[in-house]
Structures are given as structure tokens and as C-alpha cells.
Design a protein around this motif. Structure first.
Motif, PDB file in Angstrom:
ATOM      1  N   GLU A 189       0.863  -1.216  -0.051  1.00 48.09           N
ATOM      2  CA  GLU A 189      -0.142  -0.053   0.072  1.00 48.09           C
ATOM      3  C   GLU A 189       0.867   1.258  -0.142  1.00 48.09           C
ATOM      4  O   GLU A 189       0.514   2.387  -0.453  1.00 48.09           O
ATOM      5  CB  GLU A 189      -0.907   0.101   1.089  1.00 48.09           C
ATOM      6  N   GLY A 190       2.034   1.120   0.475  1.00 47.01           N
ATOM      7  CA  GLY A 190       3.010   2.404   0.768  1.00 47.01           C
ATOM      8  C   GLY A 190       3.171   3.232  -0.494  1.00 47.01           C
ATOM      9  O   GLY A 190       2.574   4.377  -0.556  1.00 47.01           O
ATOM     10  N   PRO A 191       3.457   2.639  -1.503  1.00 47.42           N
ATOM     11  CA  PRO A 191       3.876   3.414  -2.962  1.00 47.42           C
ATOM     12  C   PRO A 191       2.636   4.085  -3.233  1.00 47.42           C
ATOM     13  O   PRO A 191       2.621   5.442  -3.528  1.00 47.42           O
ATOM     14  CB  PRO A 191       4.229   2.318  -3.851  1.00 47.42           C
ATOM     15  N   LYS A 192       1.267   3.485  -3.156  1.00 45.13           N
ATOM     16  CA  LYS A 192       0.068   4.011  -3.653  1.00 45.13           C
ATOM     17  C   LYS A 192      -0.351   5.487  -2.928  1.00 45.13           C
ATOM     18  O   LYS A 192      -0.536   6.404  -3.336  1.00 45.13           O
ATOM     19  CB  LYS A 192      -0.898   3.037  -3.825  1.00 45.13           C
ATOM     20  N   MET A 193      -0.103   4.933  -1.559  1.00 46.47           N
ATOM     21  CA  MET A 193      -0.408   6.196  -0.584  1.00 46.47           C
ATOM     22  C   MET A 193       0.549   7.423  -0.620  1.00 46.47           C
ATOM     23  O   MET A 193       0.163   8.303  -0.605  1.00 46.47           O
ATOM     24  CB  MET A 193      -0.510   5.429   0.787  1.00 46.47           C
TER      25      MET A 193
END
Ligand code: FAD
Length: 396
Positions: free
Chosen positions: A327-331
């Protein structure tokens, strides 16, 4: 004072807590889910909109008792009244009845074997030899010591438990939106789609929303940057006045903070985990947090079950690693986008909505914002404006 023992104790029966309680109990471990509310799900602090795909993805029954209204798309409105609309043939989202939804999620957890206590507030952690051994819970006035191998903070945006356990959840006020909402009688808006209004005088940094729950009833709300000198209520009441909508037919007033940044780096400390709004796991662009809370609960459950099965609590750390990887890169990208959109003038917003209005939005939908950038770059109104171009460059 009585003492109780569980494998896992979860604080907060909003979205993240019950989803995790359900999955861990299903795997055969003892779980206690507590919430300070007397009736789980009530009061709501939410516009109740969610993508249709979560039901299948997270194994939630599509139950008409909490699916309040099916939605087929969205229309956005620019400051000068330009519009862009995305309409699907099939249902794309729903407006939930969260008072029923949250309660049913807790019921599914109970059905899988979890104990569920409403009116039970976690007031502190039990710490022994520098380690969190459980929680002090005030259940209907009685103070109880609950011991657990794993403690989970799913206690929402105002989370206290993670901090008490030594997890740093600090984010500056600018990383939160203030939400203010009326569930009210409202007429004259297509009730099959959601409606969003943008503009620096309409809703600084955020938007006004109409999320229909009926032909003539909707969640009408606003989110603005919480460090704004004016209140969200001020802007919402102004918008209603300007649209000639009476504030005398209101059924509920809902207020709440929305984290739109400030993601927590370390989601696990020893045997304590943090999920959902408590961990700022919210889409920073639109402020929706329910689907993200479900995702976090699914990852956290998976590693909790593994850690308990293998009697190795070090495995809990994999939740931090997997969440940040998945989820990190998208967030982080969405956060960057939010920071750029904060700099848009009303004229920029007009241009943006005009361009979107003339684009195949279905192709652009689905979070691929690079597609939107490509569409904008093709347009002369963007190309011949140095400031807009430099804003776009910030995103690339
Ligand atoms: C005005 C507004 C509109 C929104 N609209 C949408 C939307 O349309 N779609 C969307 O996806 N998201 C929306 N959100 C965000 C969404 O509501 C949250 O992201 C979501 O509820 C997060 O779920 P959660 O389980 O992490 O926390 P919550 O749902 O906040 O649940 C936390 C629970 O913990 C309990 N609790 C807290 N402290 C303790 C304690 N010490 N002891 C016991 N219990 C405790 C609380 O009572 C609460 O029930 C909106 C938010 C706001 C404020």
C-alpha cells in the motif's frame, strides 16, 4: 479486580477491529473486541460511501440491511459550475448504513468465536518488565485487567492505545481534514450518483459531498484542512445557503477528523499492532478510509495468525513490511497528489474539470493518476501555463 486472558485483544469496533477479530477468531484463536460505544456503529462519523468491490474482496455478505443505496458513478463540479461525470452501467459503489454495518461486522466476529464487549473502554496498557501484557478495560464501570499475547489498536483517528504502547502516531494538524456532515432531506440531485463540489471558497483543500441515501435524503458534508482559521461547519452552511437548501430538515449531525497523511512508519512494536485510522491508513486524496482499514486488517490478521500458530511474535513485524510494500507506494503517490492539488487556484480547478468533462473518464478511473496527467498535458490550457506545468512536473 478480575483478570482475563486472550490470545488477542482488539480496541475499537469500527471497521478495522471487527474485520481483524473475525479473521483471527476464525483461525481458532481467542479474541476479545472492545468498543467504548454503547451501541457499536453509533454514532457514525462517515459519509458511508464505499466501492462495490470490497464485499467480494473481504468476504463481507452483500446484505440489504446495511447496503443503503446503490451508486452508479460520480459528478464533480468546479467553482464556476463546469461539471464532469463518470457513470457506469453497473453498480460501482454503495452508501452504507454504518450503524448497521459496523454492528454486523462485530456480529460476524462474534459468530466466528470472538468475544465482543460494547461500552468497554481501554483506559491503559498493562506494562510489565517493559513489555505490554494486556489492557486495562473499563467495562460498564468495572475495571478489568485483560491479558493478551497480542494487543491491537484499531481505535480510530483519535487513537490513544498505540501511543500508550510507545508507537509514534504523531502527525501535524495540517495532515488532518475536519469533517462536518448533515444527514438531511435534500432534493434536486440525481440520487443514483455521488456529487462533489470543489473550490477554494467552497471547501479549502477538500470538497463538499452529497452522498444519496434515498431519493430525497443524503449525507451532505464537507472536509477541509483542519488548520483552516474557519470551521468546516462555516463552509458547509455557506454552501447550503448558496444552494438555497434549508437547514431545518436535518436528521443527524456528524463530526470527525480524517487523517490525510502522516502514515505511521512502524505499525508494530513488539506485540502491539496498529490498524486503520489509528495508523492513518486513509486515502489522502478523497479521505476514504474504510477500504484501507479492511486491507490493513486483512494483512495484520494474516501475520497474527501465523505468529500465534508458530508461537513466534516476531512474525508480527511482517505486517509493517507487507503493508508498506503493498500500500505504501500508492499512498505516498496520493499524498504527493494531495499536496499539489492544495496549490490549485479556482481557475485551475475550472480548467481541470473542463478537461475531465471532455475526456473518457472511465478509462481514467481506477486511481491511475498518471493517465490524468497525460490527458492534462495534451491540453493547450495546461501546456501554455508555466505554473500549471511546474505543478504537473512535481507529480512526475
Ligand atoms: C465526516 C467523515 C466522512 C467520512 N466518509 C467516508 C466515506 O464516505 N468513505 C470511507 O471509506 N471513509 C469515510 N470516512 C473515513 C472512515 O470513517 C474511517 O476511515 C473508518 O471508519 C476507519 O475505520 P477504523 O476501524 O480504523 O476506525 P473507526 O471506524 O473510527 O473505529 C474506531 C472505534 O474505536 C473505538 N474506540 C476509540 N478509542 C477507544 C478506547 N479507548 N476503548 C474502546 N474503544 C475505543 C471508537 O468508539 C470507534 O468505534 C469519513 C470520515 C469522516 C470523519
Amino acid at each position: 479486580m478480575s483478570e482475563l486472558k486472550y490470545d488477542v485483544v482488539i480496541v475499537g469496533a469500527g471497521i478495522a477491529g471487527p474485520m481483524m477479530a473475525r479473521d483471527v477468531a476464525k483461525a481458532g484463536f481467542s479474541v476479545l473486541l472492545v468498543d467504548k460505544k454503547a451501541a457499536i456503529g453509533s454514532p457514525k462519523q462517515c459519509a458511508e460511501g464505499i466501492n462495490i468491490n470490497v464485499f467480494e474482496k473481504y468476504g463481507i455478505p452483500y446484505d440489504k440491511r446495511f447496503v443503503n443505496r446503490e451508486i452508479y458513478g460520480a459528478r464533480i463540479y468546479s467553482p464556476s459550475g463546469y461539471t464532469a461525470e463518470l457513470r457506469y452501467k453497473n453498480v460501482s459503489g454503495v452508501i452504507l448504513e454504518r450503524k448497521v454495518f459496523d454492528k454486523m461486522l462485530a456480529f460476524y466476529a462474534a459468530r466466528e468465536g470472538a468475544d465482543v464487549w460494547p461500552r468497554a473502554e481501554a483506559v491503559d496498557v498493562i506494562r510489565e518488565n517493559g513489555r505490554v501484557e494486556g489492557l486495562k478495560i473499563k467495562r460498564e464501570g468495572e475495571l478489568l485487567d485483560v491479558r493478551a499475547k497480542v494487543v491491537v489498536a484499531a481505535d480510530g483517528v483519535e487513537s490513544t492505545i498505540a501511543r500508550k504502547a510507545g508507537i509514534n502516531t504523531y502527525a501535524p494538524p495540517h495532515e488532518f481534514d475536519s469533517g462536518y456532515e448533515y444527514e438531511m432531506l435534500i432534493e434536486g440531485f440525481d440520487p443514483d450518483i455521488i456529487h462533489l463540489w470543489f473550490g477554494n471558497e467552497v471547501a479549502p483543500r477538500g470538497y463538499v459531498w452529497v452522498f444519496p441515501k434515498d431519493e430525497d435524503r443524503a449525507n451532505v458534508g464537507i472536509g477541509i484542512n483542519s488548520d483552516n482559521p474557519k470551521t468546516a461547519k462555516y463552509y458547509l452552511d455557506k454552501w447550503l445557503r448558496e444552494h438555497g437548501i434549508s437547514t431545518n430538515k436535518i436528521l443527524e449531525v456528524n463530526v470527525g477528523l480524517v487523517p490525510v497523511g502522516g502514515f505511521v512508519k512502524e505499525l508494530v512494536k513488539d506485540n502491539v499492532m496498529i490498524i486503520g485510522d489509528a495508523a492513518r491508513q486513509v486515502n489522502p486524496m478523497h479521505g476514504g478510509g474504510m477500504a484501507e482499514a479492511m486491507k490493513a486488517a486483512a494483512i495484520a490478521s494474516k501475520w497474527t495468525v501465523k505468529a500465534l500458530e508458530e508461537d513466534n511474535l516476531k512474525l508480527l513485524q511482517n505486517y509493517t513490511e507487507e503493508w508498506w510494500r503493498e500500500e505504501g507506494p500508492k499512498m505516498e503517490k496520493l499524498l504527493k497528489l494531495r499536496r499539489v492539488t492544495e496549490k490549485l487556484t479556482d481557475e485551475d480547478l475550472d480548467v481541470f474539470v473542463q478537461i475531465l468533462g471532455g475526456t473518457d473518464l472511465e478509462k481514467l478511473a481506477g486511481g491511475k493518476y498518471t493517465e490524468i496527467i497525460k490527458a492534462l498535458l495534451k491540453n493547450p490550457k495546461v501546456m501554455f501555463n508555466r505554473r500549471r506545468l511546474s505543478l504537473l512536473k512535481e507529480l512526475l
